[in-house]
Design an enzyme around this catalytic site. Sequence first.
Site, PDB file in Angstrom:
ATOM      1  CB  CYS A   1      -0.732   0.108   1.239  1.00 16.23           C
ATOM      2  SG  CYS A   1      -1.964   1.307   1.398  1.00 16.23           S
ATOM      3  CG  LEU A   2       1.006   3.693  -3.412  1.00 22.33           C
ATOM      4  CD1 LEU A   2       0.187   4.625  -4.263  1.00 22.33           C
ATOM      5  CD2 LEU A   2       2.583   3.760  -3.683  1.00 22.33           C
TER       6      LEU A   2
END
Length: 161
Positions: free
Chosen positions: A90-91
């Site tokens: 996940c960013l």
Amino acid sequence: MAIRLIVQDPDPVLRERAVEVTKFNANLHKLLNDMAETMYDADGVGLAAPQVGISKRVIVVDIGDDNGLIEVVNPEIVEATGEQLGPEGCLSIAKLNGDVRRALHIKLKGVDRNGAPFEMEASDFLARAFQHEIDHLNGVLFTDIAESVYDISKRPRQDGE
């Protein structure tokens, strides 16, 4: 278009249920354009508006296939079948990945940037990406549902890296 700051866990906006979009105007179009540019700049395959600090039910996804960029406003999964277990990152959660169980096939409904309703089906990695981004709209992070979570910064280097 502009690249926006991607908020990081534990920013509270990542834990809120995002608000449904009711106005389909230039502000929404700018948000969608900025989200796409931000996602591509960060080498991501999806981004939800809460990840750029905006609590709206808006996602963009591009897994690099023939579908290209997919924008969905007010997305909703109306059918989910099968099962897949696979890695996710996940960013908004730097350095962590996890193994997450997701539906293998989904039917999604939503509206486009102009408010026109549409439905689509997705399988495999595309289905995973949609489910991950829609979780963001509900305040759920992959680390909440992962069967295992691991620090990718500590993984052994491979030859040639």
